[in-house]
Structures are given as structure tokens and as C-alpha cells.
Design a protein around this motif. Sequence first.
Motif, short mmCIF file in Angstrom:
data_model
loop_
_atom_site.label_atom_id
_atom_site.label_comp_id
_atom_site.label_asym_id
_atom_site.label_seq_id
_atom_site.Cartn_x
_atom_site.Cartn_y
_atom_site.Cartn_z
N ASP A 1 0.83 -1.20 0.00
CA ASP A 1 0.00 0.00 0.00
C ASP A 1 0.86 1.25 0.00
OD1 ASP A 1 -2.75 1.08 0.30
OD2 ASP A 1 -1.90 1.93 2.12
N LEU A 2 2.03 1.17 0.68
CA LEU A 2 2.90 2.34 0.78
C LEU A 2 3.86 2.43 -0.40
CD1 LEU A 2 3.51 2.07 4.59
CD2 LEU A 2 2.32 3.93 3.43
N GLY A 3 3.64 1.62 -1.43
CA GLY A 3 4.39 1.80 -2.67
C GLY A 3 5.50 0.80 -2.92
N ALA A 4 5.65 -0.22 -2.06
CA ALA A 4 6.70 -1.20 -2.27
C ALA A 4 6.21 -2.29 -3.21
CB ALA A 4 7.14 -1.81 -0.95
N GLY A 5 7.04 -2.66 -4.18
CA GLY A 5 6.71 -3.77 -5.07
C GLY A 5 6.87 -5.09 -4.33
N PRO A 6 6.52 -6.20 -4.99
CA PRO A 6 6.59 -7.49 -4.31
C PRO A 6 7.99 -7.83 -3.80
CG PRO A 6 5.55 -7.70 -6.47
CD PRO A 6 6.03 -6.30 -6.37
N PHE A 7 9.02 -7.52 -4.59
CA PHE A 7 10.37 -7.89 -4.18
C PHE A 7 10.84 -7.03 -3.00
CE2 PHE A 7 15.00 -7.65 -4.43
CZ PHE A 7 15.29 -8.99 -4.24
N THR A 8 10.58 -5.72 -3.11
CA THR A 8 10.96 -4.82 -2.01
C THR A 8 10.25 -5.21 -0.73
OG1 THR A 8 11.08 -3.12 -3.70
CG2 THR A 8 11.25 -2.40 -1.42
N THR A 9 8.96 -5.56 -0.86
CA THR A 9 8.21 -5.98 0.32
C THR A 9 8.85 -7.20 0.96
OG1 THR A 9 6.19 -5.16 -0.69
CG2 THR A 9 5.93 -6.73 1.12
N PHE A 10 9.27 -8.16 0.13
CA PHE A 10 9.91 -9.35 0.67
C PHE A 10 11.22 -8.98 1.39
CE2 PHE A 10 12.68 -13.08 0.41
CZ PHE A 10 11.87 -13.99 1.05
N ARG A 11 12.00 -8.12 0.75
CA ARG A 11 13.32 -7.78 1.27
C ARG A 11 13.22 -6.96 2.57
NH1 ARG A 11 16.72 -3.48 0.11
NH2 ARG A 11 15.20 -2.68 -1.38
N LEU A 12 12.28 -6.01 2.59
CA LEU A 12 12.24 -5.07 3.72
C LEU A 12 11.31 -5.51 4.85
CD1 LEU A 12 12.21 -1.65 1.87
CD2 LEU A 12 14.13 -2.81 2.94
N ILE A 13 10.32 -6.33 4.53
CA ILE A 13 9.34 -6.70 5.56
C ILE A 13 9.41 -8.19 5.88
CG2 ILE A 13 6.91 -6.64 6.22
CD1 ILE A 13 8.21 -3.87 5.80
N THR A 14 9.13 -9.03 4.88
CA THR A 14 9.00 -10.46 5.15
C THR A 14 10.30 -11.07 5.67
OG1 THR A 14 7.61 -10.40 3.18
CG2 THR A 14 7.96 -12.54 4.18
N LEU A 15 11.39 -10.82 4.95
CA LEU A 15 12.66 -11.44 5.31
C LEU A 15 13.12 -11.05 6.72
CD1 LEU A 15 14.41 -13.49 3.95
CD2 LEU A 15 15.79 -11.66 3.00
N PRO A 16 13.13 -9.75 7.05
CA PRO A 16 13.55 -9.40 8.42
C PRO A 16 12.67 -10.03 9.49
CG PRO A 16 13.46 -7.44 7.04
CD PRO A 16 12.89 -8.55 6.23
N MET A 17 11.36 -10.15 9.20
CA MET A 17 10.48 -10.73 10.21
C MET A 17 10.74 -12.24 10.37
SD MET A 17 8.18 -8.12 10.86
CE MET A 17 7.25 -9.24 11.79
N LEU A 18 11.18 -12.87 9.27
CA LEU A 18 11.42 -14.31 9.33
C LEU A 18 12.84 -14.63 9.79
CD1 LEU A 18 9.74 -15.62 6.05
CD2 LEU A 18 8.84 -15.65 8.37
N PHE A 19 13.70 -13.60 9.86
CA PHE A 19 15.12 -13.85 10.07
C PHE A 19 15.44 -14.72 11.29
CE2 PHE A 19 19.46 -12.77 11.28
CZ PHE A 19 20.10 -13.10 10.11
#
Lengths: 384, 286
Positions: free
Chosen positions: B195-213
Motif C-alpha cells: 500500500d505504501l508503494g513497495a513492489g513485491p520484491f521490495t516488500t519481501f526484502r524489507l518486511i517479510t525477510l527481516p520478520m522471518l530472520f
Amino acid sequence: MVTTNSSTEEPAEATRRGEVAPAIGLEGVAKSYRSGSETVRAVDGIDLEIARGEFFSLLGPSGCGKTTTMRMIAGFEEPTEGVVRLSGRDVNGVPANHRDVNMVFQSYALFPHMNVAANVAFGLRRRRVPKKEIKRRVDEILDLVELGPRAEHRPSQLSGGQQQRVALARALVNEPGALLLDEPLGALDLKLRQSMQVELKRIQREVGITFVYVTHDQGEALTMSDRVAVMNGGLVEQLGTPAQIYERPATRFVADFIGTGNLLPGRVENTDGAGPYRVALGSGTTALVASLPEGAGTGTEVHLTVRPEKIRIGVEDPGGELTTIPGTVSETVYMGASTHYQVALPGGAEVIVHRQNSSDATLAATRGDRVWLSWEPHHSYALP
Amino acid sequence: MSARLDVGPPTAPANGPAPTTPGTARTRPRRHVDWGRLYTWLVLAWLFTPILFMAAFSFNDPAGKHNITWQGFTLRWYGDILAYPDLTQAMLNSVSIALLTMVGAGTLGTLLGLALGRFSFRGKQLTNLVMFSAISAPEVVLGAALLSTFLMANVTTGYWTTVIAHVMFCVSFVAITVRARVITLDPALEEAARDLGAGPFTTFRLITLPMLFPAIMAGGLLAFALSIDDYIITTFVSGDVTTFPLWVWGSTRVGIPPQVNVMGTLLFAVGVAMAVVNIVMVRRRS
Ligand SMILES: Nc1ncnc2c1ncn2[C@@H]1O[C@H](COP(=O)(O)OP(=O)(O)OP(=O)(O)O)[C@@H](O)[C@H]1O
Ligand SMILES: [Mg+2]
């Protein structure tokens, strides 16, 4: 409308005609979900135009399709039918990250691994706004929501109300064409909720951004909105200002859902002229109504609606150009500023009456007493 | 019960020796046994006693070839750690295989865990079943099956077949760890990023991956630990490559040199250090 290049032409044409395209337009928008073998029609064809800078509410009971409507505007769901327009542009098929709207989630959805400032800056960073400007705008918006000193905190270190304001700031800082809020105050307690309502309204006035506000709390919708769409079963039942919706409910559902509605079954007695018209309520009582449903003729079954605070209650027949009906008090509830009476009519129907407890006129009617109810004809309407 | 209510001498005069009264009252309940604490220490002792013996015997100065009775303290073996080139090579093999397994199983397991936790797709239940059977199947059976697979495919067993086998049996552990985390993630987080403008890859890199780290780290460390001390599957698929457990097992008949204890102790120390780093990082994130 449905031609493929209409999306690029229409805004230009609208501008030439000197019109400003509405911030959000929904044209026959519907959404069906397939769950197993059956199809659920969550939204059943909605037409709406939401003007720039408007505070617009979607109000309705649980499961009526509010969230689904909002998610179609945000771009998380594609409509199965119809067109969603943002500033006149057809955005069907445009993903959420390319739509000029921002959403405030009910769960806030703050990024837990980033501090408040980074959360708020997220949208600006994605748009490659220069660092200096990001800093300035983040500081400015955090001041607006009064969270400046909390910029370095993690979301988990904030209270519910503060998290709510971070979520708001994170969306507002992008200056979107419209802000979508899905029950943003749902998780807050009553006190905080009320102060946040005032706060939200103030912020909306200050930034002048279109707000689309989803709620199932009618009080919230009526006090905050410029216009309200009352939804039920995937459809818009009524669209209007809070006063219109409250004073002149268009359907039985709206009359019942908003405030306390009295719905009395009756039969149309005359349809001449511009009214008031007579409606027989049974047992020899007749009421006057300001309007009839479309196409109603003599003998049509209708429901009369009148708000509890429009009804006067007394021990004598006031006479005159009023609806006057005798009844028997079956319950009284003292509410402090007012007293609520439940009155049984001769036909058996029950009517709720709210009476202000003004000092000069006390009414000594208690359970079982005979009373007279009366109201002005223009305060009651016949609904299908 | 009643003794705890009975605090201080009831007959003590108000102007009596006031300073001693609270003192005695406070020491009295101290005598009861803290069972929880005792239990914890017993479990820790049970877990750590063998490791303590291993570490202690890395400092032993044995008389003959057998390092099994305590003779005297020495630091000699630490200086002489590389005395057996075969052992050194075996250790290097084990560590590099474990690192490759960690990366391989970590990557594949993360993707698998994401898919299983996030999407519904055909064959999802089957994948779950296969994953659990890979964990619960006896290692001897898995090892034998892997060996015949390699033989039938005409692959010479050795270093890389060992890596493949280790990745295969570790991937499920990572996938399960990551899936557990994915399920608890609020899907609104990723939607908010979009919603804030991140594409699927950016979303994975900035949100999903850090949360799963943290989960990926935990799964990766588990894979490392499982790989480095695996004996059974490795014997089947390692060909003429020797790993640390294989070397140790091979030398039991002739006597295990203290260098083995030294390496085991150092390995344990590294493991503890990595676990501590992981905990500190998780703490700092939350
Ligand atoms: N992903 C989905 N799959 C299947 N059915 C869905 C899905 N999302 C919503 N629905 C159904 O669509 C209808 C409308 O749901 P929606 O979430 O829009 O309601 P709502 O008005 O927001 O309700 P609430 O006030 O409870 O949030 C419901 O009957 C719901 O069960
Ligand atoms: Mg909803």
C-alpha cells in the motif's frame, strides 16, 4: 465508458468541461468469492462518487461488505464486475503499490522491526523523496499527531492510541489522493475512541485529504462524516448526509439500524396531493405521514417510521393538526437527561418515546397509565 | 502453612529489640526448597555432564593410547591439535559440509516454509507428509535409499553427494521452523508495505525477510548442528571422503587421540557462541 482508452481520455475531458473528477468513483462494483462449490457475493453492485476532501463513511453491520469495498479501492482485491476510478482514472488491474491511496489497517500493521520514524518514512523512501525532505515531512506529520518525542521508539513500546496515530501518520505523510480507514478505532476503549474521533476529524480538516472511513458504529459515522453510505448485504441502502440518514431513513433497514427506529405496520388510506397522507395503523387509529413509498396506492401495506424524540407524550389528547394515538405505558426507563417510555398501542404494537426531563414539565406517567402520543406529520414517513 | 503466618514473636514488646525482629522473621521462610530451581539444575547437569567430560579429557595427559582415565592436566593437545592430518582433513570436511548444508537447507527450507505457511496449493498436504516422513524415517533407511539412488543414477559418491544428502534431511527442519513463523505473521504487514508503494520484491526484502530472520537463523543453526555430527547417513553416501564423526568412529578400535576431544570442545564453544549471538540479535530486534 467501457472502451479501453476511456481511462486516459476521461480526466482530460472532465478538466476541459471545468469539472473536477471525484477522488473515488465506483461504477457497478461487485465482488464474488468462491468458497468451495458456492459463491459468496460480498459486494453486490455499488455505485458511489466520493468528492475531494470529503469525509465519507461506509456504515453497516458485520459482513455487509465494507472491508471488501475498501480493499477493492486500495487494490488488494480486483472487482469481479464494475470499475473503480481514482481521480477519474480507471484503476482496474493496477496493483496497490501504484495507486494513489493509502490505507490505515484495523490491526495498524506497523512494521515491528522499524522505529516510528522509519515506519512513517517508508512510503516516502519508496518514492525516492530526497532524504532532507523525508526528514522534514516525517517530523511535521509526527508533530501533527503529537508523537514527535516518540520518533525513535519501536511500535511495541507505544500504547494502542499512539500506535493508531503512527498508522495514521504513516499513511498521511504520503499526501495520498484518499485515505482509507478500516475501523481504525475498533481496538481502542470507549474513552480513547471518543477522543480519537475528535482528533481524526481535526486532522482531516487540517490536511484536507479525502477520508473513506469504514465503521459499524453508527454514532461514529453520524458525528464525523460529511456523507454516509449505509450498507447491507453487499448493497448501499442509503447514501446521504448524517442528518438525511437519521431524519429521513429511506428503507426499513436504515430506520432500524440507525438510532432507535419505531416501525409500525400500516395500510395507506389516501394518496392525494402532496400530503400529508393518512396511514391506518389498525384498531381504529390513523397516523399522518409526510411521504409514501414510490408506487404506493390506497391499501398498500407500509411501515410507518418516526424517531422516538419526535414523539410527544401527555396525559391528554392535544388535538390539532397532529397524529394523535392513545396508548398504555408498558415500561419507563429513567436515563438522567431524558426518560424513555415504551408505550403499547391499541393494535398491540410497541412505540419507544424519548422525553427530555426539562425542569418545568414533569410527566407522572408510570407503568399501566393511559397516555396520548402525538407528532408532527412531517416527522414520520411510510417505508415499504 | 500456619508457620508462615506466625511472623515474629507475638509477645514481643513494642519497644523491644526492634532491629532483630524483622531480621528473624524474614529468614524463616527461606528454608523451603525451590523445586523448580532444583529441577532445572538437574536437567542441566544431565545435559552437560558428558560435555564436561569431553572438555576435561581434552586436557588429560594419558599414559597409553587410550584417553579414558584421568592422568594429569596438560595443554599439550591444544598446541598439537593438527598432529593427525587425516583428522584435520576430516574436520575441515565436516565444517565445510555443515556450512554448505546450512546455506542450502536454509534457502530451500525458507522458500518451502513460506509456501507452506502462506499459500494453499495442490499437493500441499502431500508436501507436509513427505516433510514429516523425512524427519521421522530411520536414518539407516534414508541412508541406504540415498545410496541406491546415487548408484542407480551413476553418481560417484563423495563430498557433493554428502552435501546433497545432508541438505535433503535438514531441509524439513528449516521448513517447519520457518512455516511456524510465517503462520503467525500478520498478512496486513505485507499489504501495508504494498500500500505504501513497495513492489513485491521490495516488500519481501524489507518486511517479510527481516520478520522471518530469527526463524531462518534458528533453522540454519539446526541444519548446521545436524549435519556436522551426522554419522549414519554420511557412512552411506560419503564414498571415500571422511568426515569428523567417521574418523572418530574409525579410530575407536585403535584409541581416540585427545585431539578429538580438543576439536569437540572447540566445536562446542563455537556452537555456544553462535547461539548466544543469535539470542542477543533476537533480543535486540524485539
Ligand atoms: N477472502 C474471502 N473469501 C471468502 N469470503 C470472503 C472473503 N472476504 C470476505 N468474504 C465474505 O464477504 C462478506 C463481506 O465481508 P467483509 O469483510 O467485506 O465484511 P465487513 O462489512 O467488513 O464486516 P466486518 O464489519 O465484520 O468487518 C462476508 O460474508 C465474508 O464472509
Ligand atoms: Mg471489515
